[in-house]
Design a protein around this motif. Structure first.
Motif, mmCIF file in Angstrom:
data_model
loop_
_atom_site.group_PDB
_atom_site.id
_atom_site.type_symbol
_atom_site.label_atom_id
_atom_site.label_comp_id
_atom_site.label_asym_id
_atom_site.label_seq_id
_atom_site.Cartn_x
_atom_site.Cartn_y
_atom_site.Cartn_z
ATOM 1 N N ALA A 188 -108.311 13.683 -75.170
ATOM 2 C CA ALA A 188 -108.807 14.971 -74.945
ATOM 3 C C ALA A 188 -107.989 15.961 -74.209
ATOM 4 O O ALA A 188 -107.811 15.639 -73.085
ATOM 5 C CB ALA A 188 -110.479 15.050 -74.538
ATOM 6 N N PRO A 189 -107.401 17.078 -74.707
ATOM 7 C CA PRO A 189 -106.853 18.166 -73.978
ATOM 8 C C PRO A 189 -107.668 19.120 -73.556
ATOM 9 O O PRO A 189 -108.787 19.150 -73.950
ATOM 10 C CB PRO A 189 -105.691 18.627 -75.272
ATOM 11 C CG PRO A 189 -106.548 18.581 -76.147
ATOM 12 C CD PRO A 189 -107.504 17.408 -76.360
ATOM 13 N N LYS A 190 -106.930 19.989 -72.686
ATOM 14 C CA LYS A 190 -107.644 21.188 -72.415
ATOM 15 C C LYS A 190 -107.168 22.323 -73.155
ATOM 16 O O LYS A 190 -105.909 22.410 -73.278
ATOM 17 C CB LYS A 190 -107.659 21.657 -70.945
ATOM 18 C CG LYS A 190 -108.110 20.508 -69.974
ATOM 19 C CD LYS A 190 -109.749 20.701 -69.815
ATOM 20 C CE LYS A 190 -110.209 19.797 -68.875
ATOM 21 N NZ LYS A 190 -111.989 19.740 -69.088
ATOM 22 N N LEU A 191 -107.902 23.441 -73.939
ATOM 23 C CA LEU A 191 -107.347 24.587 -74.572
ATOM 24 C C LEU A 191 -107.354 25.632 -73.673
ATOM 25 O O LEU A 191 -108.124 26.023 -72.946
ATOM 26 C CB LEU A 191 -108.355 24.619 -75.656
ATOM 27 C CG LEU A 191 -108.658 23.454 -76.898
ATOM 28 C CD1 LEU A 191 -109.292 23.991 -77.643
ATOM 29 C CD2 LEU A 191 -107.362 22.812 -77.046
ATOM 30 N N ASN A 192 -106.190 26.478 -73.792
ATOM 31 C CA ASN A 192 -105.832 27.622 -73.395
ATOM 32 C C ASN A 192 -106.091 27.663 -71.577
ATOM 33 O O ASN A 192 -106.916 28.398 -71.192
ATOM 34 C CB ASN A 192 -106.674 28.773 -73.923
ATOM 35 C CG ASN A 192 -106.172 28.929 -75.319
ATOM 36 O OD1 ASN A 192 -105.088 29.531 -75.577
ATOM 37 N ND2 ASN A 192 -107.029 28.278 -76.312
ATOM 38 N N LEU A 235 -97.457 26.496 -62.056
ATOM 39 C CA LEU A 235 -95.955 26.112 -62.114
ATOM 40 C C LEU A 235 -95.406 25.687 -60.916
ATOM 41 O O LEU A 235 -96.152 25.782 -59.689
ATOM 42 C CB LEU A 235 -95.048 27.290 -62.531
ATOM 43 C CG LEU A 235 -95.477 27.969 -63.908
ATOM 44 C CD1 LEU A 235 -94.564 29.218 -63.975
ATOM 45 C CD2 LEU A 235 -95.336 26.810 -65.067
ATOM 46 N N SER A 236 -94.455 24.909 -60.680
ATOM 47 C CA SER A 236 -93.962 24.624 -59.494
ATOM 48 C C SER A 236 -93.080 25.687 -59.128
ATOM 49 O O SER A 236 -93.012 26.796 -59.772
ATOM 50 C CB SER A 236 -92.680 23.610 -59.871
ATOM 51 O OG SER A 236 -91.596 23.825 -60.723
ATOM 52 N N LEU A 278 -89.879 32.127 -63.885
ATOM 53 C CA LEU A 278 -90.724 32.907 -64.976
ATOM 54 C C LEU A 278 -91.205 34.347 -64.308
ATOM 55 O O LEU A 278 -91.455 35.220 -64.957
ATOM 56 C CB LEU A 278 -91.830 31.864 -65.467
ATOM 57 C CG LEU A 278 -92.960 32.929 -66.543
ATOM 58 C CD1 LEU A 278 -91.921 32.967 -67.936
ATOM 59 C CD2 LEU A 278 -93.951 31.795 -66.892
ATOM 60 N N GLY A 279 -91.266 34.242 -63.046
ATOM 61 C CA GLY A 279 -91.579 35.536 -62.446
ATOM 62 C C GLY A 279 -93.127 35.674 -61.941
ATOM 63 O O GLY A 279 -93.695 36.548 -61.839
ATOM 64 N N VAL A 307 -99.129 29.864 -66.407
ATOM 65 C CA VAL A 307 -98.843 29.847 -67.997
ATOM 66 C C VAL A 307 -99.941 29.613 -68.400
ATOM 67 O O VAL A 307 -100.615 28.294 -68.057
ATOM 68 C CB VAL A 307 -97.377 29.161 -68.477
ATOM 69 C CG1 VAL A 307 -97.502 29.110 -69.584
ATOM 70 C CG2 VAL A 307 -96.209 29.401 -67.550
ATOM 71 N N CYS A 308 -100.563 30.142 -69.406
ATOM 72 C CA CYS A 308 -101.664 29.897 -70.331
ATOM 73 C C CYS A 308 -101.110 29.093 -71.386
ATOM 74 O O CYS A 308 -100.395 29.618 -72.227
ATOM 75 C CB CYS A 308 -102.499 31.151 -70.583
ATOM 76 S SG CYS A 308 -103.892 30.827 -71.562
ATOM 77 N N CYS A 309 -101.427 27.879 -71.457
ATOM 78 C CA CYS A 309 -100.908 26.931 -72.783
ATOM 79 C C CYS A 309 -102.146 26.416 -73.521
ATOM 80 O O CYS A 309 -103.139 26.246 -73.243
ATOM 81 C CB CYS A 309 -100.427 25.712 -72.082
ATOM 82 S SG CYS A 309 -98.969 25.969 -70.815
#
Length: 227
Positions: free
Chosen positions: A107-111, A116-117, A124-125, A129-131
């Motif tokens: 099972a993944p997590k959505l959104n 980030l490291s 990225l600044g 990040v929403c994935c």
């Protein structure tokens, strides 16, 4: 006026729908969007009208209803927080066990907002990040890029930068576009690739045994007009 709650609607649908369509329905009920033909992309954002845990708790108190067991089985494989119909469809196919015509993923997590490291954040600044789909423990991300939202040069550059930032943070990113999920073969290759990224062994005999059922379920979820 009597209006069925989302949880009751799901239960009522169990009297007619097979397991895979029930999972798809639950993903849509627990999603962060609603279809809207007046919007540019045919949908708009809204708060979920229910959640997987709410449906599950509701079903626990039901014992006599047509196909109640199907409803209780299906809700095991539903996920909260889908942000598009395609995400709901991919989540449905990914979560369904082999025996129900799916790909038996963890099972993944959505959104989910992924942290980030330091190197990724610097690139990225920003720090998160929403994935679309994230397997946190395995550090695997599946990103669906719709043609409508991701074909401009500017957006393409932003997507590449996000992917690089995630990679610098130790994540393996699998990107897929609408053009890349237009056939059963492409979807089959996508999910087998995700299984490999997650370190999940795939028994070729099991894949072959469930081929016809999986073919039917994929078409019913992804290409219903072709049925």
């Amino acid at each position: 006026i009597f209006i069925s709650s989302p949880e009751l609607c799901f239960l009522q649908a169990a009297a007619e729908l097979p397991i895979h369509k029930l999972v798809q329905l639950a993903n849509n009920l627990c999603a962060m969007y609603v279809l809207d033909s007046y919007e540019d992309y045919g949908q708009r954002r809204r708060e979920p009208i229910t959640y997987v845990d709410d449906i599950r708790k509701y079903l626990q108190g039901i014992h006599r209803f047509l196909n109640i067991q199907n409803a209780k089985v299906a809700i095991r494989y539903a996920l909260d927080d889908s942000n598009s119909p395609m995400e709901s469809n991919l989540a449905t196919l990914g979560m369904l066990p082999w025996r129900y015509g799916g790909y038996n993923l963890k099972a993944p997590k959505l959104n989910l907002d992924v942290s980030l490291s330091e190197t990724g954040a610097e690139h990225l600044g920003r720090g998160t990040v929403c994935c679309d789909m994230v397997w946190v423990d395995e550090k695997v991300v599946l990103e669906y890029d719709s043609n409508l939202a991701h074909l401009s040069p500017d957006q393409h550059a932003k997507d590449k930068k996000r992917i690089t930032a995630l990679s610098l943070s130790g994540y393996q990113v699998i990107s897929v576009t609408a053009n890349e999920v237009r056939s059963f073969r492409a979807i089959e290759e996508l999910f087998l690739r995700v299984r490999k990224a997650l370190g999940m062994k795939t028994d070729p005999e099991r894949v072959e045994t469930n081929f016809e059922q999986r073919y039917d379920v994929v078409h019913d979820i992804m290409f219903p007009k072709s049925r």
